[in-house]
Design an enzyme around this catalytic site. Sequence first.
Site, PDB file in Angstrom:
ATOM      1  N   LEU A 145       0.875  -1.175   0.000  1.00 18.65           N
ATOM      2  CA  LEU A 145       0.000   0.000   0.000  1.00 18.65           C
ATOM      3  C   LEU A 145       0.910   1.221   0.000  1.00 18.65           C
ATOM      4  O   LEU A 145       1.991   1.195   0.591  1.00 18.65           O
ATOM      5  CB  LEU A 145      -0.906   0.031   1.239  1.00 18.65           C
ATOM      6  CG  LEU A 145      -2.035  -1.000   1.314  1.00 18.65           C
ATOM      7  CD1 LEU A 145      -2.772  -0.862   2.648  1.00 18.65           C
ATOM      8  CD2 LEU A 145      -3.008  -0.861   0.156  1.00 18.65           C
ATOM      9  N   ASP A 146       0.495   2.289  -0.672  1.00 18.23           N
ATOM     10  CA  ASP A 146       1.288   3.512  -0.675  1.00 18.23           C
ATOM     11  C   ASP A 146       1.479   4.027   0.746  1.00 18.23           C
ATOM     12  O   ASP A 146       0.659   3.758   1.637  1.00 18.23           O
ATOM     13  CB  ASP A 146       0.595   4.598  -1.510  1.00 18.23           C
ATOM     14  CG  ASP A 146       0.670   4.307  -3.005  1.00 18.23           C
ATOM     15  OD1 ASP A 146       1.485   3.446  -3.396  1.00 18.23           O
ATOM     16  OD2 ASP A 146      -0.089   4.920  -3.763  1.00 18.23           O
ATOM     17  N   ARG A 147       2.512   4.796   0.940  1.00 13.86           N
ATOM     18  CA  ARG A 147       2.842   5.319   2.272  1.00 13.86           C
ATOM     19  C   ARG A 147       1.663   6.072   2.876  1.00 13.86           C
ATOM     20  O   ARG A 147       1.346   5.917   4.057  1.00 13.86           O
ATOM     21  CB  ARG A 147       4.067   6.238   2.172  1.00 13.86           C
ATOM     22  CG  ARG A 147       4.564   6.774   3.507  1.00 13.86           C
ATOM     23  CD  ARG A 147       5.798   7.650   3.326  1.00 13.86           C
ATOM     24  NE  ARG A 147       6.361   8.025   4.607  1.00 13.86           N
ATOM     25  CZ  ARG A 147       5.940   9.059   5.326  1.00 13.86           C
ATOM     26  NH1 ARG A 147       4.955   9.823   4.885  1.00 13.86           N
ATOM     27  NH2 ARG A 147       6.511   9.339   6.496  1.00 13.86           N
TER      28      ARG A 147
END
Length: 290
Positions: A145-147
């Site tokens: 998942l993106d930051r």
Amino acid sequence: MALNKPVKARSLHLELPEGVRLDKFLAGELGDGPAGFSRSQLQRLIEEGQIEGISAKNLKASFKAKSPLAITIHLPAEKSAEILPFAATIPVLYEDEYLAIVHKPAGMTVHPGAATGNDTLVHALVGQIKKLAPHAERPGIVHRLDRETEGLMVIAKTDKSRAALAKLFADRQVNKKYQAIVWGSVELPEEVDGFIWRDRKNRKKMKFGYQAPEQGVRAREAQLLISEQTRYKYGTEIEINLITGRTHQIRATCTHLHAPILGDTLYGDDAGRAKTYKVGREKRENLAEC
């Protein structure tokens, strides 16, 4: 302190199907991303001749077999990496001997990289879950998942479970739903089918388009469904079902549709949009209530 055990060099015996590119087949079998080898790593193995069953003359990424072909790929050993536990409590929603489901918070990077510190999700999991599927830098990680994104992640605890989970993701057998608020009271298309590729001007960003770009740019198919849309005065809350899982796919797609995600520091323009809609910081944090 934890020292992740290195994975030894090994050889895999596979069958290359008729008419399928070698690089595409290997990416599907070995995992494109955190669960296994990246496409660039696989390309390097091909170039170094680490595949048996194909003549040196024909051994290239674009090779296609005229009939099912038995091949053997020699995978290098992974170097050991010291991963220090990070004092952060990650909510674990489910856990058994094979996997765990955890809730990744926003603002946390999933695994170590060139520009990360010792505060990634992996560092936290090493100190919290006793057993993780071995990997030099990404123990247990099957997907990302993106930051800035918070949400549920499946963590593998054994090599076998990681391989099985990676195959489910590769075969698109996992239903991935995301929620976001985009700027503007808009009506977005329910089905979005196009291509995504690396932005040549800013390598940190991806670009989306309905047509593949010019030759020389590696574009990948990108599909998603927008299943629900709730419109507010200054924004629209959407629910997205991802068909393909590409890097920054939702963010790049929403930007292309002129509806960047609220709070997206890379693709969005919160300050500019807030000025256009005359939305102060307090209202911006509660846009769905406006």
